[in-house]
Scaffold this active site. Structure first.
Site, PDB file in Angstrom:
ATOM      1  N   ASN A 252      18.461 100.024  -7.047  1.00  0.00           N
ATOM      2  CA  ASN A 252      17.770  98.520  -8.315  1.00  0.00           C
ATOM      3  C   ASN A 252      18.385  97.281  -7.040  1.00  0.00           C
ATOM      4  OD1 ASN A 252      20.091  97.614  -9.727  1.00  0.00           O
ATOM      5  ND2 ASN A 252      20.108 100.232 -10.894  1.00  0.00           N
ATOM      6  N   ARG A 254      20.487  94.839  -8.747  1.00  0.00           N
ATOM      7  CA  ARG A 254      21.694  95.553  -8.435  1.00  0.00           C
ATOM      8  C   ARG A 254      23.131  96.011  -7.424  1.00  0.00           C
ATOM      9  NH1 ARG A 254      24.933  94.974 -13.900  1.00  0.00           N
ATOM     10  NH2 ARG A 254      26.501  93.825 -13.810  1.00  0.00           N
ATOM     11  N   HIS A 258      24.633  95.138  -4.226  1.00  0.00           N
ATOM     12  CA  HIS A 258      26.018  95.030  -3.491  1.00  0.00           C
ATOM     13  C   HIS A 258      26.074  95.907  -2.619  1.00  0.00           C
ATOM     14  CE1 HIS A 258      29.836  96.977  -3.816  1.00  0.00           C
ATOM     15  NE2 HIS A 258      29.344  98.127  -4.080  1.00  0.00           N
ATOM     16  N   ARG A 263      27.289  96.429   3.377  1.00  0.00           N
ATOM     17  CA  ARG A 263      26.666  97.304   4.362  1.00  0.00           C
ATOM     18  C   ARG A 263      26.158  96.755   5.737  1.00  0.00           C
ATOM     19  NH1 ARG A 263      29.970 101.078   3.943  1.00  0.00           N
ATOM     20  NH2 ARG A 263      30.333 102.606   2.627  1.00  0.00           N
TER      21      ARG A 263
HETATM   22  C1  LIG Z   1      33.885  98.165   5.934  1.00  0.00           C
HETATM   23  C2  LIG Z   1      33.939  99.084   5.084  1.00  0.00           C
HETATM   24  C3  LIG Z   1      34.835 100.448   5.571  1.00  0.00           C
HETATM   25  C4  LIG Z   1      35.115 101.424   4.688  1.00  0.00           C
HETATM   26  N1  LIG Z   1      36.149 102.496   4.258  1.00  0.00           N
HETATM   27  C5  LIG Z   1      36.308 103.415   3.671  1.00  0.00           C
HETATM   28  C6  LIG Z   1      37.425 104.723   4.498  1.00  0.00           C
HETATM   29  O1  LIG Z   1      37.492 104.321   5.690  1.00  0.00           O
HETATM   30  N2  LIG Z   1      37.627 105.332   4.128  1.00  0.00           N
HETATM   31  C7  LIG Z   1      36.652 106.260   2.355  1.00  0.00           C
HETATM   32  O2  LIG Z   1      37.026 107.036   1.601  1.00  0.00           O
HETATM   33  N3  LIG Z   1      35.895 104.555   2.207  1.00  0.00           N
HETATM   34  C8  LIG Z   1      35.605 103.688   3.318  1.00  0.00           C
HETATM   35  N4  LIG Z   1      34.300 102.708   2.861  1.00  0.00           N
HETATM   36  C9  LIG Z   1      33.684 103.035   1.206  1.00  0.00           C
HETATM   37  C10 LIG Z   1      34.363 102.688  -0.163  1.00  0.00           C
HETATM   38  O3  LIG Z   1      35.545 102.533  -0.372  1.00  0.00           O
HETATM   39  C11 LIG Z   1      33.108 102.609  -0.982  1.00  0.00           C
HETATM   40  O4  LIG Z   1      33.170 104.846  -1.267  1.00  0.00           O
HETATM   41  C12 LIG Z   1      31.511 102.463  -0.410  1.00  0.00           C
HETATM   42  O5  LIG Z   1      31.777 100.833  -0.557  1.00  0.00           O
HETATM   43  C13 LIG Z   1      31.169 102.685  -1.802  1.00  0.00           C
HETATM   44  O6  LIG Z   1      31.126 101.569  -2.726  1.00  0.00           O
HETATM   45  P1  LIG Z   1      31.710 101.368  -4.293  1.00  0.00           P
HETATM   46  O7  LIG Z   1      32.315 102.158  -3.769  1.00  0.00           O
HETATM   47  O8  LIG Z   1      31.083  99.883  -3.991  1.00  0.00           O
HETATM   48  O9  LIG Z   1      30.163 102.627  -5.004  1.00  0.00           O
HETATM   49  P2  LIG Z   1      29.517 101.740  -5.843  1.00  0.00           P
HETATM   50  O10 LIG Z   1      28.918 103.100  -6.073  1.00  0.00           O
HETATM   51  O11 LIG Z   1      28.183 100.919  -5.309  1.00  0.00           O
HETATM   52  O12 LIG Z   1      30.011 101.621  -6.835  1.00  0.00           O
HETATM   53  C14 LIG Z   1      29.565 100.512  -7.033  1.00  0.00           C
HETATM   54  C15 LIG Z   1      30.345  99.419  -7.805  1.00  0.00           C
HETATM   55  O13 LIG Z   1      30.499 100.663  -9.020  1.00  0.00           O
HETATM   56  C16 LIG Z   1      31.945 100.341  -9.612  1.00  0.00           C
HETATM   57  N5  LIG Z   1      31.874 101.613  -9.872  1.00  0.00           N
HETATM   58  C17 LIG Z   1      31.798 102.626  -8.780  1.00  0.00           C
HETATM   59  N6  LIG Z   1      32.336 103.579  -9.222  1.00  0.00           N
HETATM   60  C18 LIG Z   1      33.672 103.701 -10.576  1.00  0.00           C
HETATM   61  C19 LIG Z   1      34.370 104.457 -11.056  1.00  0.00           C
HETATM   62  N7  LIG Z   1      34.240 105.612 -10.599  1.00  0.00           N
HETATM   63  N8  LIG Z   1      35.125 103.649 -11.466  1.00  0.00           N
HETATM   64  C20 LIG Z   1      34.696 102.536 -12.100  1.00  0.00           C
HETATM   65  N9  LIG Z   1      33.852 101.492 -11.207  1.00  0.00           N
HETATM   66  C21 LIG Z   1      33.356 101.775 -10.275  1.00  0.00           C
HETATM   67  C22 LIG Z   1      32.543  99.593  -8.237  1.00  0.00           C
HETATM   68  O14 LIG Z   1      32.735  98.210  -9.300  1.00  0.00           O
HETATM   69  C23 LIG Z   1      31.458  99.866  -7.908  1.00  0.00           C
HETATM   70  O15 LIG Z   1      31.855  98.224  -6.503  1.00  0.00           O
HETATM   71  C24 LIG Z   1      34.511 101.684   3.360  1.00  0.00           C
HETATM   72  C25 LIG Z   1      33.667 100.610   2.863  1.00  0.00           C
HETATM   73  C26 LIG Z   1      33.551  99.230   3.841  1.00  0.00           C
HETATM   74  C27 LIG Z   1      32.276  98.793   3.499  1.00  0.00           C
END
Ligand SMILES: Cc1cc2nc3c(=O)[nH]c(=O)nc-3n(C[C@H](O)[C@H](O)[C@H](O)COP(=O)(O)OP(=O)(O)OC[C@H]3O[C@@H](n4cnc5c(N)ncnc54)[C@H](O)[C@@H]3O)c2cc1C
Length: 313
Positions: A252, A254, A258, A263
């Site tokens: 969606n 939002r 994000h 990314r």
């Molecule tokens: C440059 C880069 C490097 C990275 N390096 C690593 C790495 O080394 N190892 C690794 O494991 N991952 C890594 N990641 C992945 C990162 O940690 C996230 O898991 C991934 O980008 C998904 O984003 P998100 O957590 O915002 O989840 P989304 O599913 O996109 O969630 C959106 C938002 O909802 C909220 N949310 C989602 N789930 C929860 C929850 N369970 N509790 C509370 N709030 C929640 C948060 O505000 C979150 O930002 C990397 C990401 C990037 C962009």
């Protein structure tokens, strides 16, 4: 270097973007290449927008008229055209304050309206608007990063347990493409990987036909599918991160914003950045009020990145 908003159209065209026949949806395809031994591979991601909301607000007339305040005139706002997505999100936002009267923000000011929504982080009103994309030409390493985004996202990905062989394709990293030695090693490696995959598949099928219990189906109802999966799930262990993993991704506004912010940012892997940049271009073209606030950067590695002052709405 920061490029301007007008560059969205120019960059879309430069990347080979075009539009679908039915709804004029944007897409950016990627060419398929082959090694001398005919192993297929892609050098770029392909993105195809498949769906935006088709919205009909006319059914709300009776509801609006029921307030006896002339709210039904809301539906006759001809001040400017807006997209179906924008009409839905604007209606949702304006329902919150019952802003259906004459003093409401009209369609001509939709850009300002949505900037305000983004600024206030009232992002829940744009969750009603969702999109589906076909994304291909992306390696399994990159799709693993993409599917880490859970909230508001939906995925259907090619099954490595079910398909392989003739539909197996690989992805070459940009970093290899321009270097003769790295490029040659890449082609050699995927030729060998594809050959090893085929060989192991043949050996596993042989074992299955010979009655090896580890290769047997556990149910009668889906035995054919299961037997096939038993072979592919084992043979796929030789596949590298360079194997292509096409998927349908739904998001969606939002969640999509994000993911674009995470990314298509400078810190992201180049390959996923180029993919989400293409997704961004498609959305910015057809939903200017929802995605028009991003600025495009040409980064030092010459790939594109985006950023916005309305982060994580
Ligand atoms: C440059 C880069 C490097 C990275 N390096 C690593 C790495 O080394 N190892 C690794 O494991 N991952 C890594 N990641 C992945 C990162 O940690 C996230 O898991 C991934 O980008 C998904 O984003 P998100 O957590 O915002 O989840 P989304 O599913 O996109 O969630 C959106 C938002 O909802 C909220 N949310 C989602 N789930 C929860 C929850 N369970 N509790 C509370 N709030 C929640 C948060 O505000 C979150 O930002 C990397 C990401 C990037 C962009």
């Amino acid at each position: 270097v920061t490029e301007t908003r007008q560059d969205v159209q120019a960059l879309f065209e430069k990347l080979g973007g075009r539009f679908s026949d039915k709804f004029h949806y944007p897409m950016i395809h990627a060419a398929v290449h082959r090694t001398a031994r005919r192993t297929p591979y892609l050098k770029d991601p392909g993105v195809v927008l498949l769906k935006t909301p088709r919205v009909d607000l006319s059914g709300t007339r009776e509801f609006l008229a029921g307030y006896d305040q002339g709210f039904e005139n809301y539906l006759d706002d001809n001040t400017a055209p807006i997209t179906d997505s924008e009409a839905l999100a604007k209606f949702a936002g304006q329902l919150c304050y019952m802003s259906f009267g004459e003093n409401r923000t009209k369609n001509a000011d939709a850009a300002r309206y949505f900037d305000n929504i983004k600024e206030q982080r009232h992002g829940s009103v744009v969750e009603h608007v969702d999109y589906s994309f076909l994304i291909y030409g992306l390696g399994r390493d990159q799709t693993h990063e993409l599917v880490r985004h859970r909230v508001g996202m939906g995925y259907s990905q090619q099954s490595q347990r079910y398909v392989g062989g003739p539909v197996l394709r690989f992805v070459e990293r940009n970093e290899y493409e321009s270097d003769p030695e790295l490029h040659a090693r890449f082609e050699d490696y995927i030729d060998n990987t594809a050959a090893e995959y085929e060989l192991r598949t043949e050996l596993l099928v042989k074992r299955q036909l010979a009655g090896d219990p580890s290769m047997a189906a556990n149910s009668d109802s889906h035995a054919r599918t299961e037997l096939r999966k038993k072979v592919r799930q084992a043979a796929r262990s030789v596949l590298t991160n360079e194997v292509e993993a096409p998927l349908i991704v739904s998001m969606n506004v939002r969640s999509g914003r994000h993911v674009i912010e995470m990314r298509a940012a400078a810190a992201a892997d180049t390959a996923i950045r180029e993919t989400m940049f293409r997704v961004y271009l498609c959305l910015a073209l057809c939903e200017p009020n929802l995605f028009g606030d991003y600025e495009i950067d040409v980064l030092r590695d010459l790939s594109h990145g985006v950023r916005t002052r309305f982060s994580k709405i």
